[in-house]
Scaffold this active site. Sequence first.
Site, short mmCIF file in Angstrom:
data_model
loop_
_atom_site.label_atom_id
_atom_site.label_comp_id
_atom_site.label_asym_id
_atom_site.label_seq_id
_atom_site.Cartn_x
_atom_site.Cartn_y
_atom_site.Cartn_z
CB THR D 95 -0.99 -0.03 1.21
OG1 THR D 95 -1.79 -1.12 1.34
CG2 THR D 95 -1.83 1.24 1.37
CE LYS D 171 -5.29 -2.12 0.86
NZ LYS D 171 -4.08 -2.85 1.08
#
Lengths: 293, 293, 293, 293
Positions: D95, D171
């Site tokens: 991420t 995300k």
Amino acid sequence: MKVAFIGLGRMGQAMATRLVQAGHELMVYNRTAAKLAPLTALGAKPTGSVAEAARLADVVITMVTDDAALRTVSEGSGGLIETLPRGGIHIAMGTHRVPYIQKLAQAHAAAGQVLLSAPVLGRPEAVTAGRLGVLVAGDASAVERCRPLLQALGRRVFEAGRDPRAAAAMKLANNMLLGCAIAAMGEAFALVQKCGADPGSFYDVLTDGLFAAPAYSIYGRIIADKSWDKAGFTVALGLKDIELALDAGHGAAVPLPSAAVARDRLIGALAHGNEERDWAVMALESARASGLA
Amino acid sequence: MKVAFIGLGRMGQAMATRLVQAGHELMVYNRTAAKLAPLTALGAKPTGSVAEAARLADVVITMVTDDAALRTVSEGSGGLIETLPRGGIHIAMGTHRVPYIQKLAQAHAAAGQVLLSAPVLGRPEAVTAGRLGVLVAGDASAVERCRPLLQALGRRVFEAGRDPRAAAAMKLANNMLLGCAIAAMGEAFALVQKCGADPGSFYDVLTDGLFAAPAYSIYGRIIADKSWDKAGFTVALGLKDIELALDAGHGAAVPLPSAAVARDRLIGALAHGNEERDWAVMALESARASGLA
Amino acid sequence: MKVAFIGLGRMGQAMATRLVQAGHELMVYNRTAAKLAPLTALGAKPTGSVAEAARLADVVITMVTDDAALRTVSEGSGGLIETLPRGGIHIAMGTHRVPYIQKLAQAHAAAGQVLLSAPVLGRPEAVTAGRLGVLVAGDASAVERCRPLLQALGRRVFEAGRDPRAAAAMKLANNMLLGCAIAAMGEAFALVQKCGADPGSFYDVLTDGLFAAPAYSIYGRIIADKSWDKAGFTVALGLKDIELALDAGHGAAVPLPSAAVARDRLIGALAHGNEERDWAVMALESARASGLA
Amino acid sequence: MKVAFIGLGRMGQAMATRLVQAGHELMVYNRTAAKLAPLTALGAKPTGSVAEAARLADVVITMVTDDAALRTVSEGSGGLIETLPRGGIHIAMGTHRVPYIQKLAQAHAAAGQVLLSAPVLGRPEAVTAGRLGVLVAGDASAVERCRPLLQALGRRVFEAGRDPRAAAAMKLANNMLLGCAIAAMGEAFALVQKCGADPGSFYDVLTDGLFAAPAYSIYGRIIADKSWDKAGFTVALGLKDIELALDAGHGAAVPLPSAAVARDRLIGALAHGNEERDWAVMALESARASGLA
């Protein structure tokens, strides 16, 4: 008292000049050596590195652009932490992140030095005119020793307390309040205009009464006149300051919902290509959301 | 010009007194007749009903508590819409909801009358001292005819435009800005205090510079001193004003996120039993959310 | 048990029909008498006034549009408070303001009657299909007595507690959460689209995982497809529900910042003429603020 | 196709294992060499540096903690940009900040390489169980070539588009929506509880209907039970994700007011010492602001 001054941008230039004119013995350093000339002409002593300036100094003043520049000057080989003598004082006068000021204060303390945080309120013209406001926070005796320097720089010295973060936070909080005031004015002007009011008349009401202060008279004027094309302080700079305040809020665990509203209006201004307009253009975002623009 | 004055609470009393002292011929009416005496003593003519006051009047001024009271005075049997002569002017000087002002203006127009909206800025003491601010909006010739009355009432008359909603909205927007400024100050004081700053020093910074105006000097003082127990303007009243502004925003389709922040802080103050404290106690809610309280 | 049903709009019609079909003896009343016919045809007994329906009833169900309609039915001469026998139960099944439910419960209690608050989740088609959800709150023995009625109306009865406000608040909180979810989705879709993502793909991610529920699959679809022209639930209705929730928050002293964000997006939708579009058009306001629209 | 896998923390370990088990020829690298053993035992080939892994690879997968780690692996001497062959593909599966992904994509392109952004949804257990969700964005033919790898990693591959920022943004937006849902639930639970409702019953209403999805059933349960002491996902991690989303919003010029509300609740949780509790403890901040806590 031997004083070194590091960072001769427009603000630093004006501030160092003022110190020399007040009779202080000054060593000066700047990454770009060309900027040393005007001060050397006034009698300041040029130096070729941070280390050269720091090694002989009692006090080092830094007036640099951002945290990255302050880190470069302070940390690592030849930096202030390494080269400033024990007992020396570093006065950081730029606008910096609160957590970095805290970290830097700890590093100086570990090296037997003292960090004072002393950000300023005002532009270069204010320095020259002797109208600068100076905030200061840190060790009491260090503040006492540096008081003549700080007083020479401006009109008034505000003492924030013993924690160096305090002065940095006050600078950011002051600018944050301004952003919040502009954001709220943007809403208020949109409201009165959609109810048929003349914005100039609303401006008169505000500045005649409760809000008769520069924050409202300067930015209310720009909003009433839609004169944001000529930027006193741009969206880009305003957003940077609001982000610094939000970052300080995160670090100190303080929710800042009003600042978040200003942030969103400034980001809306970015989205519409207004990065370089005056940050009063936040009001255009309120107008847009209200179907006025 | 025959003038009737309806509503002799503390504000109305002071305003009517000023008009009589300026030499205006005044009929007065109040729901509670006992309040007529001081004005009768000054030469005003008492009347026993809205209708009695209105039938002979060129201009009727109302200064009543809220929309419900204004509705009672204006609508229905014996109300102003029924009893004010064609061509008569109703000047509504209380703080009222924008949509109701709009509806009332239409009802008066349908009856051949004119509604001016003319809310005021200031408390009873300001009236007596001749420092009241008067906003006015509505038909241009009606404003012209009533100007001597409005000027007699205070220090300055602000003309908001031809739409009667405009003056009502300006009043609400002015109060809304104050609530937003206090909410933002609450955040700023919490931030600087959690960074170790002295709140009194932060107060000095604000009021010395960008924010040297009553909104910040009065309420910043209360916040710095935590002196909200003595209320100049209570949470209950402040929340009422913010709700009126949000309601005006809904009616005019203007999002007001800064006002929503102030609303939430005031509701938090309600939740902690501070309804009757000064609305600067919003700052205590910011302190609480920051773990300070 | 004699049951009266007041309010035969689309929802009321479907609900009353279900009760008759379940074998309950039903008196029916509606302001517009024409709506009685379908139920009379099924065996319900028509009545000509609230009083006529209430005087013989053990239980009166109301399913009316808003607080004003509920007030008309309940208060004043011939209203439920006056005419329902002591020991009688009033089940209010519309969506009403929490403070009004509280006030009405007190009035019924003073008259020796009981108010149950029992708002429902679902549309008329859900009633007919037996899929209605029923919330209920109030006196335990009254809930027990009415359980067969409530169960006949739908799929599941959720017991909120003894305080009649509880069920009303749960209904509003449920709708508020939906508005908040749509507002947040609007932001999320704007973010991914400005970063170059395909909205349909983002929809797949959401509904495949954490958000595989109607709130996201229905409204995410509308946002991804920009198909808000065909309204399932309009901006006007959504804003009414959000305002009811905010009003309940004010009454119960609960700050609701997420709901305030949804409110502002819906007001922005009003400002752009989208009152009658689906409230998923909130996403268009996020897009507009991001320079996408 | 020769594949190198860099970063063998808990997620990386599980993902690399899955690739080996699916029959892919895998080189592995980890800063701490001890973590290589389990994969070597399964047949993966250990390497001693990023460069050693990259020089022979067609595809390099990175699964590292944060931007700093990805920068270390990618930039500078011996990094992926220098050592991955022309035509090679770097799949970044951690991420990461959207602006950094954009910068990295440009650097790879300048070196004749391709960056795919492919963050994942799920925890290590989900990987092992084959339930991982994989987002992917970037050059179409590179995505095509890597599809077998991505499919081997999980249950479903979501294609976000050609811009590598798209998958990173999806995300972050997914996690942001979760934070917003929890913040809004915190408000809703506070509201119903202050109106006397049973929180367990409100939980039943939500999860039975519109919100019957993990986001609400998992976090609603924690809120109803006040069981935030046992953290599935901490305040610290949640706040990091919300800050990443806000940062992406700043970079892409998208205002995110709902995310700002969640941010403020999380910061309030910090202020009350709840950094390591589950981020559903946001609800405690709503309760506190409502006078419940």
